[in-house]
Design an enzyme around this catalytic site. Sequence first.
Site, PDB file in Angstrom:
ATOM      1  CB  SER A  33      -8.609 -11.436  -2.523  1.00  0.00           C
ATOM      2  OG  SER A  33      -7.191 -11.553  -2.621  1.00  0.00           O
ATOM      3  CG  ASP A 320      -6.017  -3.986  -0.278  1.00  0.00           C
ATOM      4  OD1 ASP A 320      -5.192  -4.517  -1.064  1.00  0.00           O
ATOM      5  OD2 ASP A 320      -7.015  -4.606   0.139  1.00  0.00           O
ATOM      6  CG  HIS A 323      -6.183  -7.228  -2.879  1.00  0.00           C
ATOM      7  ND1 HIS A 323      -6.436  -7.015  -1.536  1.00  0.00           N
ATOM      8  CD2 HIS A 323      -6.224  -8.571  -3.074  1.00  0.00           C
ATOM      9  CE1 HIS A 323      -6.640  -8.181  -0.935  1.00  0.00           C
ATOM     10  NE2 HIS A 323      -6.505  -9.133  -1.849  1.00  0.00           N
TER      11      HIS A 323
END
Length: 362
Positions: A33, A320, A323
């Site tokens: 991610s 978040d 991340h």
Amino acid sequence: MERLALTFFFFSSLLISVSFSLHVPAIITFGDSIFDAGNNHFNKNCTAQADFPPYGSSFFHHPTGRFTNGRTVADFISQFIGIELQKPYLEARIAVINGSRKDYPANGINFASAGSGVLTETNKDWGVIPIQDQLRQFQALVKQSQIDKNLVQQSFFFFESGSNDIFNYFLQFDTPALAPDAYVQAMLAEVAKLIDQLYNLGARRIAVFSLGQVGCVPARALLPGAPVDRCYGKMNVMVKNYNKGLESLVQNVPTKYPGAIAVFGGVYDLVQRFRANPTRYGFSDVSSACCGDGTLGGLVQCGKEGYKICENPNAFLFWDYFHPSEHAYKLISKALWHGKDSVIRPVNLKSLSNNISLSTIH
């Protein structure tokens, strides 16, 4: 005469710009991610998603599938080089299959899949694309001549993965089958295979990025027994051991793979600097998520029911629960692009793109 001089200056500048961008015409990315540009969005069987607001809100002004509020490191480096941002592989594949695109993009492809790891079993039940399958997707393009082999040799290859493997090690309710050191060695064995296969497929400029401080992410609040008033030390010990092994693999590339150049990006140490002196780097919060809810903002994913969002996302290290914010990615990107060897070694990405003769690459 003045007009002639201006015309000459214009065309000289244009030629310099074009020749510079052609040193690295493309970036081919593998990872999780930290790099995913939307592959999971086009993978309808995948539950790890960021294709809803407020993801993407600070730069793109709409969700793109990136797990941050704007651009990632791959995006910033593309802009520094002067090429367009790479499309997710699955998006490009759909376009080629349905005929809306004739070929795969010449500026590179992003194979990264959020939630994936270097171990095939990591988050398999989420429907993510593990590194091994990402490599197979790239291999198919090379073998079927759907990507130019000369382009491959001139491209940057970016790799970053492993945080999900290590985070999941601490999610297990039963005693893990492997001790921490053995687990890390199993991870590194997979990375070694990846580098070997990339070289055999034509990769000659490889950038391996370390993990950040995974034990400091707000999502550690989800783990049983993890401290919330400080980083999770045991997790960061594993991260540092894995990063040390990654750098060792990079150091072996020149002798093991003739004509290849590899660099190691020390992201862990960069993040440590941000945390040690937040205001110097423009951060007001280096512990909590800008977007989420609960302890450290780490109990609810951004955009999910009950989430809250801060007023200034780029004042936060974390966008978040897992991340970095776009601001953090920008700082990291700049350091990787033109930083000293305390950050990226043996050369930075700017040197790798501009000063390495392509004639030395076979």
